[in-house]
Design an enzyme around this catalytic site. Structure first.
Site: not given
Ligand code: NAD
Length: 350
Positions: A130, A132, A157, A161, A185-186, A206, A240, A305-306
């Site tokens: 991310s 972040t 979080y 990462k 990812y942005f 969120n 953003r 904040e942040g």
């Molecule tokens: N959406 C964003 O803004 C964003 C930005 C940067 C990075 N990311 C990263 O990208 C990834 C996907 O994000 P997303 O937006 O699709 O989120 P999401 O929550 O829709 O997808 C994550 C998936 O992981 C599953 N999951 C969580 N913990 C698990 C575990 N212990 N075992 C099996 N499955 C598990 C959840 O059920 C979900 O289906 C994440 O790692 C997130 O941190 C997301």
């Protein structure tokens, strides 16, 4: 477009927002996709709909990625050539309240995944990182070579990462026949243009776009805009780098194709996946209103904040090395997010 015919790819967390769109693109481009997910923030219905759109069968198995033995069974049966690791917890606010949970799930799942890959001889891994990780020290445009000190990330979080990136660097160094790609990812928004799959956060969302679409639908009363007095942007609201989730999904396909290219030496690579453009909150709301004809009721609040005033990527490394760039506009992001939300006011729940 790439051709993944005959190649099996395992997606952890593949039923989630970004995973389901990536599953769709990979399946359309010929890969055999296998999903494992514990559905803590998703539903198997997303993958059922991907099957409907692509007319491909996608095994979608309920599994916690911390279960290394379970992962090894899946890998032994399906023999993936690569894993894309989306699974993890991602709510910034929750991570501040429950840091231990974020460390346990995000580190625990990555560690179990690496163990399973090692035992099963799977050597290609793409990780969802991310923007972040850039923290508050670096000035945009953010480039992959900038330093990312641990004490400059804003929440647990982000720390998870950053630490996972380091875990995977060491893992790749110790296993020099592995290829690891970290994708930063942005801000992903939008949905597949069919409106059949999209972002379906459990509980109170969120991220900005699901809040916007919920305000437009009347599920949430007003949108809170935090800060319109940032001197760094023209209208004073923070900006953003928004990226259409289909562009992001195609970025994964491009990274995978590069990783699997004949003769490419194993390596650790890091790429920003963003558009390179900054859009303010107020500009995004204007684009949404233009794209959908819906008014978004808003309230202006003090800065949070942040929050950074401005954040956007320098995506030139991914443009060059992955031969990938974003194609879709802010208006398309808004239109597709609205199309999904209108067709699915309760997400995947009927
Ligand atoms: N959406 C964003 O803004 C964003 C930005 C940067 C990075 N990311 C990263 O990208 C990834 C996907 O994000 P997303 O937006 O699709 O989120 P999401 O929550 O829709 O997808 C994550 C998936 O992981 C599953 N999951 C969580 N913990 C698990 C575990 N212990 N075992 C099996 N499955 C598990 C959840 O059920 C979900 O289906 C994440 O790692 C997130 O941190 C997301």
């Amino acid at each position: 477009m790439h051709n993944f015919e005959g190649q099996t790819v395992l997606l952890t967390g593949g039923a989630g927002y970004i995973g389901s769109h990536t599953a769709l693109v990979l399946a359309q481009w010929g890969a055999k996709v296998v999903v494992v997910d514990n559905f803590c923030n998703s539903a198997p219905e997303s993958i059922r709909r991907v099957e409907e759109i692509t007319q491909k069968t996608i095994p979608c198995l309920e599994l916690d990625v911390r279960d290394q033995a379970g992962l090894e069974e899946v890998m032994t049966e399906h023999k993936p050539v690569a894993v894309i690791h989306f699974a993890g917890l991602k709510a910034v606010g929750e991570s501040v309240e429950k840091p231990q949970l974020y460390f346990e799930v995000n580190f625990g799942s990555t560690s179990a995944l690496c163990g399973a890959m090692q035992n099963c001889g799977v050597k290609n891994l793409i990780f969802s990182s991310s923007a972040t990780v850039y923290g508050d020290l670096n000035q945009p445009p953010l480039t992959e070579t900038m330093s990312t000190p641990m004490d400059r990330v804003a929440n647990p979080y982000g720390l998870s990462k950053l630490v996972i990136e380091q875990m995977l660097k060491w893992q790749q160094r110790a296993n020099s026949d592995w290829s690891v790609t970290l994708l930063r990812y942005f801000n992903p928004v939008g949905a597949h243009p069919s409106g059949k799959i999209g972002e379906d956060p459990q509980g109170d969302p969120n991220n900005l776009m699901p809040r916007v679409t919920r305000v437009a639908l009347g599920i949430i009363d007003t949108l809170h805009v935090f800060g319109t007095d940032y001197p760094e942007t023209d209208d004073g609201s923070p900006s953003r780098d928004y990226i259409h989730v289909m562009d992001l999904a195609e970025g994964h396909a491009a990274a995978l194709a590069e990783m699997l290219k004949d003769g490419r030496p194993p390596a650790l690579k890091t790429y920003n996946l963003g558009s390179g453009k900054a859009t303010t909150v107020l500009e995004l709301l204007a684009a949404f209103e233009e794209a959908t004809g819906q008014k978004v009721k808003r309230e202006i609040h003090p800065r949070r904040e942040g929050d950074l005033p401005v954040s956007f990527a320098d995506p030139s490394l991914a443009n060059k090395e992955l031969n990938w760039k974003t194609q879709r506009s802010i208006v398309e992001m808004c239109r597709d997010a609205w199309n999904w939300q209108q067709q699915n006011p309760n997400g995947y729940r009927a």
